[in-house]
Design a protein around this motif. Structure first.
Motif, PDB file in Angstrom:
ATOM      1  N   THR A  24      37.990  58.724  10.202  1.00 35.79           N
ATOM      2  CA  THR A  24      38.161  57.399  10.780  1.00 35.79           C
ATOM      3  C   THR A  24      36.869  56.911  11.424  1.00 35.79           C
ATOM      4  OG1 THR A  24      38.958  58.419  12.821  1.00 35.79           O
ATOM      5  CG2 THR A  24      40.617  57.734  11.205  1.00 35.79           C
ATOM      6  N   ASN A  25      35.882  57.798  11.539  1.00 35.65           N
ATOM      7  CA  ASN A  25      34.611  57.424  12.143  1.00 35.65           C
ATOM      8  C   ASN A  25      33.532  57.139  11.107  1.00 35.65           C
ATOM      9  OD1 ASN A  25      35.789  57.713  14.605  1.00 35.65           O
ATOM     10  ND2 ASN A  25      34.765  59.617  15.146  1.00 35.65           N
ATOM     11  N   LEU A  26      33.930  56.829   9.891  1.00 34.36           N
ATOM     12  CA  LEU A  26      32.996  56.462   8.838  1.00 34.36           C
ATOM     13  C   LEU A  26      33.049  54.959   8.623  1.00 34.36           C
ATOM     14  CD1 LEU A  26      31.079  57.251   6.480  1.00 34.36           C
ATOM     15  CD2 LEU A  26      33.127  57.406   5.046  1.00 34.36           C
ATOM     16  N   LEU A  27      31.910  54.301   8.701  1.00 33.34           N
ATOM     17  CA  LEU A  27      31.844  52.857   8.503  1.00 33.34           C
ATOM     18  C   LEU A  27      30.980  52.558   7.281  1.00 33.34           C
ATOM     19  CD1 LEU A  27      31.363  51.556  12.155  1.00 33.34           C
ATOM     20  CD2 LEU A  27      33.477  51.750  10.846  1.00 33.34           C
ATOM     21  N   ILE A  28      31.442  51.589   6.477  1.00 31.30           N
ATOM     22  CA  ILE A  28      30.786  51.269   5.210  1.00 31.30           C
ATOM     23  C   ILE A  28      30.196  49.867   5.264  1.00 31.30           C
ATOM     24  CG2 ILE A  28      31.134  50.948   2.729  1.00 31.30           C
ATOM     25  CD1 ILE A  28      33.478  52.961   2.990  1.00 31.30           C
ATOM     26  N   PHE A  29      28.904  49.773   4.946  1.00 30.60           N
ATOM     27  CA  PHE A  29      28.205  48.490   4.886  1.00 30.60           C
ATOM     28  C   PHE A  29      27.478  48.378   3.541  1.00 30.60           C
ATOM     29  CE2 PHE A  29      28.366  49.782   9.353  1.00 30.60           C
ATOM     30  CZ  PHE A  29      28.901  48.652   9.952  1.00 30.60           C
ATOM     31  N   ASN A  30      27.250  47.142   3.109  1.00 36.78           N
ATOM     32  CA  ASN A  30      26.500  46.942   1.870  1.00 36.78           C
ATOM     33  C   ASN A  30      25.004  47.065   2.118  1.00 36.78           C
ATOM     34  OD1 ASN A  30      26.988  44.211   3.201  1.00 36.78           O
ATOM     35  ND2 ASN A  30      25.366  43.688   1.740  1.00 36.78           N
ATOM     36  N   ARG A  31      24.296  47.477   1.091  1.00 35.37           N
ATOM     37  CA  ARG A  31      22.847  47.601   1.187  1.00 35.37           C
ATOM     38  C   ARG A  31      22.211  46.214   1.134  1.00 35.37           C
ATOM     39  NH1 ARG A  31      20.531  52.129   0.188  1.00 35.37           N
ATOM     40  NH2 ARG A  31      22.252  52.776  -1.184  1.00 35.37           N
ATOM     41  N   PRO A  32      21.422  45.849   2.128  1.00 34.54           N
ATOM     42  CA  PRO A  32      20.755  44.530   2.109  1.00 34.54           C
ATOM     43  C   PRO A  32      19.554  44.546   1.176  1.00 34.54           C
ATOM     44  CG  PRO A  32      20.144  45.725   4.085  1.00 34.54           C
ATOM     45  CD  PRO A  32      21.153  46.585   3.372  1.00 34.54           C
ATOM     46  N   ALA A  33      18.988  43.366   0.925  1.00 34.42           N
ATOM     47  CA  ALA A  33      17.764  43.279   0.138  1.00 34.42           C
ATOM     48  C   ALA A  33      16.693  44.132   0.799  1.00 34.42           C
ATOM     49  CB  ALA A  33      17.304  41.829   0.043  1.00 34.42           C
ATOM     50  N   ASP A  34      15.916  44.828  -0.013  1.00 37.22           N
ATOM     51  CA  ASP A  34      14.944  45.781   0.520  1.00 37.22           C
ATOM     52  C   ASP A  34      13.744  45.063   1.124  1.00 37.22           C
ATOM     53  OD1 ASP A  34      13.760  48.215   1.121  1.00 37.22           O
ATOM     54  OD2 ASP A  34      12.728  48.310  -0.812  1.00 37.22           O
ATOM     55  N   THR A  35      13.698  45.019   2.435  1.00 35.25           N
ATOM     56  CA  THR A  35      12.590  44.439   3.187  1.00 35.25           C
ATOM     57  C   THR A  35      12.292  45.371   4.358  1.00 35.25           C
ATOM     58  OG1 THR A  35      13.998  43.195   4.729  1.00 35.25           O
ATOM     59  CG2 THR A  35      13.404  42.090   2.650  1.00 35.25           C
ATOM     60  N   PRO A  90      35.587  34.200  10.324  1.00 36.45           N
ATOM     61  CA  PRO A  90      36.107  34.453  11.676  1.00 36.45           C
ATOM     62  C   PRO A  90      36.512  35.897  11.949  1.00 36.45           C
ATOM     63  CG  PRO A  90      37.728  33.299  10.329  1.00 36.45           C
ATOM     64  CD  PRO A  90      36.455  33.285   9.550  1.00 36.45           C
ATOM     65  N   ASN A  91      36.684  36.704  10.919  1.00 37.17           N
ATOM     66  CA  ASN A  91      37.056  38.103  11.145  1.00 37.17           C
ATOM     67  C   ASN A  91      35.850  38.980  11.481  1.00 37.17           C
ATOM     68  OD1 ASN A  91      39.773  37.595  10.643  1.00 37.17           O
ATOM     69  ND2 ASN A  91      39.569  37.993   8.460  1.00 37.17           N
ATOM     70  N   LEU A  92      34.658  38.406  11.409  1.00 35.71           N
ATOM     71  CA  LEU A  92      33.447  39.158  11.743  1.00 35.71           C
ATOM     72  C   LEU A  92      33.062  38.877  13.192  1.00 35.71           C
ATOM     73  CD1 LEU A  92      31.298  38.699   8.508  1.00 35.71           C
ATOM     74  CD2 LEU A  92      32.782  40.604   9.148  1.00 35.71           C
ATOM     75  N   LEU A  93      32.892  39.933  13.957  1.00 33.31           N
ATOM     76  CA  LEU A  93      32.566  39.830  15.376  1.00 33.31           C
ATOM     77  C   LEU A  93      31.124  40.259  15.604  1.00 33.31           C
ATOM     78  CD1 LEU A  93      35.831  41.357  16.906  1.00 33.31           C
ATOM     79  CD2 LEU A  93      35.341  38.960  16.323  1.00 33.31           C
ATOM     80  N   LYS A  94      30.399  39.444  16.363  1.00 29.99           N
ATOM     81  CA  LYS A  94      28.978  39.693  16.603  1.00 29.99           C
ATOM     82  C   LYS A  94      28.765  40.707  17.718  1.00 29.99           C
ATOM     83  CE  LYS A  94      26.412  36.925  19.050  1.00 29.99           C
ATOM     84  NZ  LYS A  94      25.652  35.784  19.591  1.00 29.99           N
ATOM     85  N   VAL A  95      27.850  41.628  17.481  1.00 27.39           N
ATOM     86  CA  VAL A  95      27.379  42.528  18.529  1.00 27.39           C
ATOM     87  C   VAL A  95      26.203  41.823  19.205  1.00 27.39           C
ATOM     88  CG1 VAL A  95      26.352  44.774  19.040  1.00 27.39           C
ATOM     89  CG2 VAL A  95      28.105  44.568  17.253  1.00 27.39           C
ATOM     90  N   LYS A 199      36.870  42.706  12.725  1.00 27.27           N
ATOM     91  CA  LYS A 199      37.629  42.634  13.979  1.00 27.27           C
ATOM     92  C   LYS A 199      38.452  43.887  14.268  1.00 27.27           C
ATOM     93  CE  LYS A 199      41.588  40.140  11.974  1.00 27.27           C
ATOM     94  NZ  LYS A 199      42.378  38.879  12.023  1.00 27.27           N
ATOM     95  N   ARG A 200      38.746  44.677  13.225  1.00 27.83           N
ATOM     96  CA  ARG A 200      39.507  45.903  13.486  1.00 27.83           C
ATOM     97  C   ARG A 200      38.688  46.918  14.285  1.00 27.83           C
ATOM     98  NH1 ARG A 200      38.776  46.357   7.837  1.00 27.83           N
ATOM     99  NH2 ARG A 200      37.282  47.968   7.210  1.00 27.83           N
ATOM    100  N   HIS A 201      37.358  46.692  14.318  1.00 24.13           N
ATOM    101  CA  HIS A 201      36.485  47.590  15.082  1.00 24.13           C
ATOM    102  C   HIS A 201      36.058  46.978  16.421  1.00 24.13           C
ATOM    103  CE1 HIS A 201      36.329  50.036  11.527  1.00 24.13           C
ATOM    104  NE2 HIS A 201      35.708  49.105  10.819  1.00 24.13           N
ATOM    105  N   LYS A 202      36.812  46.015  16.882  1.00 22.21           N
ATOM    106  CA  LYS A 202      36.470  45.303  18.115  1.00 22.21           C
ATOM    107  C   LYS A 202      36.248  46.249  19.292  1.00 22.21           C
ATOM    108  CE  LYS A 202      38.259  41.696  21.204  1.00 22.21           C
ATOM    109  NZ  LYS A 202      39.372  40.714  21.440  1.00 22.21           N
ATOM    110  N   ALA A 203      37.000  47.318  19.346  1.00 21.38           N
ATOM    111  CA  ALA A 203      36.940  48.226  20.498  1.00 21.38           C
ATOM    112  C   ALA A 203      35.599  48.921  20.647  1.00 21.38           C
ATOM    113  CB  ALA A 203      38.060  49.268  20.393  1.00 21.38           C
ATOM    114  N   ILE A 204      34.841  49.060  19.558  1.00 23.91           N
ATOM    115  CA  ILE A 204      33.579  49.802  19.660  1.00 23.91           C
ATOM    116  C   ILE A 204      32.401  48.891  20.055  1.00 23.91           C
ATOM    117  CG2 ILE A 204      34.350  51.445  17.914  1.00 23.91           C
ATOM    118  CD1 ILE A 204      32.351  50.179  15.975  1.00 23.91           C
TER     119      ILE A 204
END
Length: 233
Positions: A24-35, A90-95, A199-204
């Motif tokens: 449950t502590n694994l988070l998946i993100f897409n690879r951004p353009a290589d810069t 709206p489901n994306l929350l900014k850090v 938003k499901r990761h709001k707590a972190i």
């Protein structure tokens, strides 16, 4: 949304659900353009997540659909995006910690004409920065959306558009030898990139924000920016 994107999202859910169940502590993100900016963000976010007990996994994912997928929860968020993406996703929350600064620039075929006087603009569809600027600064000309910086510059050099709006770091990374002096360059506005989680990761978010600020204060952020030769604006 096309049925193909829906099928793609369903496939990714099937492929990665076992990973989520395993940890449950694994988070998946897409690879951004290589810069250099992307490499810095990947290093920083992996380090920050490790501090709070999470592992980051980067996958290759169609960049054109990444924001939609993140908003739907297929991805766990976005490594780095401008603050305004929350308006359309709206489901994306900014850090609330700015990862890096950059400039939104306008290259024009005409030196004297102003932004609002241009008859046509080319922007990159997968980066919301230009679209966000246009929405806040009314533009009456034609807006042509393309997939990458190369297509933007081709339209500009062929004079098929009068201007193009770019992220300065993408321009310098993808086309370092492009002759910018042949065009009139205008900095439209400075911008910042932020990390977003679903938003499901709001707590972190409070923990993650605290760790990022700590890494800033102890010099880690400065070290990583120096490592990738990032320029402060």
């Amino acid at each position: 949304m096309s049925k193909y994107l829906n099928y793609g999202i369903a496939l990714f859910l099937l492929l990665f659900c076992f990973l989520s169940n395993a940890s449950t502590n694994l988070l998946i993100f897409n690879r951004p353009a290589d810069t250099p900016q992307a490499r810095y963000v990947i290093d920083l976010m992996k380090m920050a997540y490790k501090e709070i007990g999470y592992e980051v996994h980067i996958i290759d994912f169609n960049h054109q659909n990444a924001l939609v997928a993140a908003n739907q929860g297929v991805l766990d968020g976005q490594l780095g995006r401008i603050a305004d993406v929350k308006d359309n996703y709206p489901n994306l929350l900014k850090v609330d910690y700015p990862l890096f600064d950059f400039n939104l620039v306008l290259l024009k075929n005409c030196q004297q004409c102003q932004y609002e006087e241009l008859k046509s603009l080319a922007i990159q569809s997968s980066y919301p920065a230009a679209q966000s600027y246009i929405e806040r600064h009314p533009f009456n000309g034609d807006v042509i959306k393309v997939r990458n910086v190369t297509a933007q510059l081709n339209l500009l050099t062929q004079k098929r558009v009068e201007g193009t709006i770019l992220l300065d770091f993408l321009l310098s990374t993808k086309h370092p030898n492009f002759n910018q002096t042949a065009f009139h360059k205008q900095v439209l506005m400075p911008m910042q990139s932020y990390h977003f989680v679903h938003k499901r990761h709001k707590a972190i978010i409070p923990q993650l924000t605290m760790v990022l600020k700590k890494l800033d204060e102890n010099g880690t952020v400065h070290f990583l920016k120096s490592k990738y030769h990032l320029t402060e604006f």
